[in-house]
Design a protein around this motif. Sequence first.
Motif, PDB file in Angstrom:
ATOM      1  N   ASN A  14      48.441  25.511 -24.096  1.00  0.00           N
ATOM      2  CA  ASN A  14      47.062  24.916 -24.394  1.00  0.00           C
ATOM      3  C   ASN A  14      46.236  25.186 -22.653  1.00  0.00           C
ATOM      4  OD1 ASN A  14      44.686  23.386 -24.965  1.00  0.00           O
ATOM      5  ND2 ASN A  14      45.984  21.287 -24.693  1.00  0.00           N
ATOM      6  N   PHE A  15      45.304  25.876 -22.791  1.00  0.00           N
ATOM      7  CA  PHE A  15      44.926  26.430 -21.491  1.00  0.00           C
ATOM      8  C   PHE A  15      44.556  24.950 -20.377  1.00  0.00           C
ATOM      9  CE2 PHE A  15      41.020  27.612 -18.904  1.00  0.00           C
ATOM     10  CZ  PHE A  15      41.725  28.547 -18.079  1.00  0.00           C
ATOM     11  N   ARG A  16      45.261  25.137 -19.339  1.00  0.00           N
ATOM     12  CA  ARG A  16      44.937  24.011 -18.499  1.00  0.00           C
ATOM     13  C   ARG A  16      45.272  22.573 -19.054  1.00  0.00           C
ATOM     14  NH1 ARG A  16      43.769  25.424 -13.440  1.00  0.00           N
ATOM     15  NH2 ARG A  16      42.688  23.595 -13.083  1.00  0.00           N
ATOM     16  N   LEU A  17      46.208  22.510 -19.919  1.00  0.00           N
ATOM     17  CA  LEU A  17      46.532  21.276 -20.763  1.00  0.00           C
ATOM     18  C   LEU A  17      45.123  20.706 -21.418  1.00  0.00           C
ATOM     19  CD1 LEU A  17      49.262  19.902 -18.397  1.00  0.00           C
ATOM     20  CD2 LEU A  17      49.411  21.634 -20.216  1.00  0.00           C
ATOM     21  N   GLY A  18      44.377  21.333 -21.740  1.00  0.00           N
ATOM     22  CA  GLY A  18      43.080  20.754 -22.412  1.00  0.00           C
ATOM     23  C   GLY A  18      42.181  19.989 -21.488  1.00  0.00           C
ATOM     24  N   LYS A  19      42.480  20.377 -19.881  1.00  0.00           N
ATOM     25  CA  LYS A  19      41.796  19.678 -18.900  1.00  0.00           C
ATOM     26  C   LYS A  19      40.134  19.911 -18.997  1.00  0.00           C
ATOM     27  CE  LYS A  19      41.715  18.876 -13.820  1.00  0.00           C
ATOM     28  NZ  LYS A  19      42.118  19.521 -12.472  1.00  0.00           N
ATOM     29  N   PRO A  20      39.425  19.072 -18.865  1.00  0.00           N
ATOM     30  CA  PRO A  20      37.773  19.334 -19.231  1.00  0.00           C
ATOM     31  C   PRO A  20      37.222  19.983 -17.924  1.00  0.00           C
ATOM     32  CG  PRO A  20      38.167  16.805 -18.634  1.00  0.00           C
ATOM     33  CD  PRO A  20      39.546  17.812 -18.763  1.00  0.00           C
ATOM     34  N   ASP A  21      37.678  21.078 -17.435  1.00  0.00           N
ATOM     35  CA  ASP A  21      37.185  21.737 -16.193  1.00  0.00           C
ATOM     36  C   ASP A  21      36.978  23.478 -16.605  1.00  0.00           C
ATOM     37  OD1 ASP A  21      39.594  22.632 -16.185  1.00  0.00           O
ATOM     38  OD2 ASP A  21      40.144  22.475 -14.202  1.00  0.00           O
ATOM     39  N   LEU A  22      36.899  23.493 -17.822  1.00  0.00           N
ATOM     40  CA  LEU A  22      36.468  24.843 -18.380  1.00  0.00           C
ATOM     41  C   LEU A  22      35.170  25.471 -17.814  1.00  0.00           C
ATOM     42  CD1 LEU A  22      37.477  27.269 -20.048  1.00  0.00           C
ATOM     43  CD2 LEU A  22      36.059  26.213 -21.946  1.00  0.00           C
ATOM     44  N   ASN A  23      34.276  24.787 -17.711  1.00  0.00           N
ATOM     45  CA  ASN A  23      33.010  25.035 -17.038  1.00  0.00           C
ATOM     46  C   ASN A  23      33.268  25.450 -15.658  1.00  0.00           C
ATOM     47  OD1 ASN A  23      31.602  24.610 -19.334  1.00  0.00           O
ATOM     48  ND2 ASN A  23      30.164  23.014 -18.761  1.00  0.00           N
ATOM     49  N   GLU A  24      34.001  24.524 -14.812  1.00  0.00           N
ATOM     50  CA  GLU A  24      34.308  24.755 -13.448  1.00  0.00           C
ATOM     51  C   GLU A  24      34.963  26.096 -13.204  1.00  0.00           C
ATOM     52  OE1 GLU A  24      36.172  22.625  -9.564  1.00  0.00           O
ATOM     53  OE2 GLU A  24      36.097  21.388 -11.596  1.00  0.00           O
ATOM     54  N   VAL A  25      36.124  26.372 -14.176  1.00  0.00           N
ATOM     55  CA  VAL A  25      36.900  27.805 -13.983  1.00  0.00           C
ATOM     56  C   VAL A  25      35.823  28.656 -14.165  1.00  0.00           C
ATOM     57  CG1 VAL A  25      38.653  28.904 -15.144  1.00  0.00           C
ATOM     58  CG2 VAL A  25      38.963  26.546 -14.815  1.00  0.00           C
ATOM     59  N   CYS A  26      35.361  28.852 -15.293  1.00  0.00           N
ATOM     60  CA  CYS A  26      34.440  29.872 -15.293  1.00  0.00           C
ATOM     61  C   CYS A  26      33.071  30.231 -14.277  1.00  0.00           C
ATOM     62  CB  CYS A  26      33.626  29.639 -16.764  1.00  0.00           C
ATOM     63  SG  CYS A  26      34.616  29.784 -18.244  1.00  0.00           S
ATOM     64  N   GLU A  27      32.635  28.868 -13.896  1.00  0.00           N
ATOM     65  CA  GLU A  27      31.689  29.227 -12.674  1.00  0.00           C
ATOM     66  C   GLU A  27      32.418  29.608 -11.538  1.00  0.00           C
ATOM     67  OE1 GLU A  27      30.604  25.424 -12.245  1.00  0.00           O
ATOM     68  OE2 GLU A  27      29.001  25.190 -13.997  1.00  0.00           O
ATOM     69  N   ARG A  28      33.707  29.394 -11.310  1.00  0.00           N
ATOM     70  CA  ARG A  28      34.359  30.121  -9.962  1.00  0.00           C
ATOM     71  C   ARG A  28      34.632  31.483 -10.287  1.00  0.00           C
ATOM     72  NH1 ARG A  28      37.401  27.011  -6.742  1.00  0.00           N
ATOM     73  NH2 ARG A  28      37.934  29.041  -5.717  1.00  0.00           N
ATOM     74  N   LEU A  29      34.872  31.895 -11.529  1.00  0.00           N
ATOM     75  CA  LEU A  29      35.134  33.234 -11.919  1.00  0.00           C
ATOM     76  C   LEU A  29      33.848  34.140 -11.660  1.00  0.00           C
ATOM     77  CD1 LEU A  29      37.381  33.099 -15.012  1.00  0.00           C
ATOM     78  CD2 LEU A  29      38.187  33.843 -12.788  1.00  0.00           C
ATOM     79  N   VAL A  30      32.749  33.414 -11.996  1.00  0.00           N
ATOM     80  CA  VAL A  30      31.283  34.280 -11.844  1.00  0.00           C
ATOM     81  C   VAL A  30      31.139  34.209 -10.445  1.00  0.00           C
ATOM     82  CG1 VAL A  30      29.100  34.129 -12.570  1.00  0.00           C
ATOM     83  CG2 VAL A  30      30.860  33.706 -14.264  1.00  0.00           C
ATOM     84  N   SER A  31      31.201  33.127  -9.694  1.00  0.00           N
ATOM     85  CA  SER A  31      30.429  32.971  -8.392  1.00  0.00           C
ATOM     86  C   SER A  31      31.524  33.829  -7.306  1.00  0.00           C
ATOM     87  CB  SER A  31      30.681  31.790  -7.737  1.00  0.00           C
ATOM     88  OG  SER A  31      31.807  31.099  -7.807  1.00  0.00           O
ATOM     89  N   GLU A  32      32.948  34.012  -7.720  1.00  0.00           N
ATOM     90  CA  GLU A  32      33.730  34.911  -6.944  1.00  0.00           C
ATOM     91  C   GLU A  32      33.606  36.320  -7.113  1.00  0.00           C
ATOM     92  OE1 GLU A  32      35.612  33.841  -4.626  1.00  0.00           O
ATOM     93  OE2 GLU A  32      35.943  31.651  -4.932  1.00  0.00           O
ATOM     94  N   GLY A  33      32.869  36.585  -8.339  1.00  0.00           N
ATOM     95  CA  GLY A  33      32.495  38.146  -8.677  1.00  0.00           C
ATOM     96  C   GLY A  33      33.845  38.791  -9.016  1.00  0.00           C
ATOM     97  N   ILE A  34      34.833  38.118  -9.774  1.00  0.00           N
ATOM     98  CA  ILE A  34      36.023  38.661 -10.259  1.00  0.00           C
ATOM     99  C   ILE A  34      35.669  39.423 -11.484  1.00  0.00           C
ATOM    100  CG2 ILE A  34      38.312  38.053 -10.750  1.00  0.00           C
ATOM    101  CD1 ILE A  34      38.200  35.563  -9.105  1.00  0.00           C
TER     102      ILE A  34
END
Length: 319
Positions: free
Chosen positions: A227-247
């Motif tokens: 269960n992605f990151r145990l269902g931790k409510p930080d999906l927005n933060e994960v996605c924002e980091r992927l975008v901002s890091e240009g990955i």
Amino acid sequence: LSRKGHKVELIDSFYNEKKYFNGLLQYSPKVIIVSTTFILNKKSLISLVNEIRSRTNAKIIVGGPFVYSSYLLFKKIVDKKYDTESPKEDFLFISGNNNPDVDLFIVSRGGLTILSGVLDRLKFDGEINNFPNTARWDGNKYVFSKRIEETLNTEDISIAWSEIPRRFFSSNVVNIQASVGCPYKCEFCNFVKERQFTFIKPLDSLINEIKEISSIGVKYVRFVDDNFRLGKPDLNEVCERLVSEGINIYWMSFLRASTLEKRDLNLPKKAGCMEVQIGIESADVNVLNNMNKKANPAMYKKIINELLQIIELRIFARA
């Protein structure tokens, strides 16, 4: 293991890489370590071990999910209501028949620290039978060492991807753990639920691993969390980091529908998400309650409709 000072070579698939394995034997390895992630019964393990034994006299150490599942079944012998008779020849430890010729079993959901200690001892031909959370066949019965509690940390599930041989990336897909375990208690689930083995990888560590994979040229990441990151409510933060890091990667994952509630579902799409797998199980509220699913049909409907709208936008944008 390399970070702990051990010289290690990797075999991705023994039966597909026999020639490469045979070539490594010229270096006279002291130990062959077998992971049982994809071994589902004792017969398969015996066949693999016999093939290895026919080629080398090195010590053979076996660990992983099949070993640990066998141990859990072995402990159920005292429970008269539990059937341990039917599967006894398919699992380890229960029967004394047809035992794989293994020097040591690591009986743990983790076991990396114990394994490293065993390898340190073997460098000097020392005794390895007194390590905790291990088992061995003494000729008459299985002997289990004392049990100690183990925990996971970031190092246990973090990989130095740049040190992995490039042949492992030929599929252009890499599996990554962003977390281990699952905190939910669904009635139908037979996964081992042990709180000390529930762990979320720090976001900085996760992002660094993905960046390292991307720099190698890999384009696809599959998160293998239950269960992605145990269902931790930080999906927005994960996605924002992927975008901002240009990955520049595409990724997929298992997700609980509740993880997507009150989230900007365009963010995963923008961050490269190409697939989410959601366990719906049922659209009946009573069935969901009986399963202790912690979900309801109305929430499922809302999330699915929102995801379908995003899919339609994606198809429209590419048309």
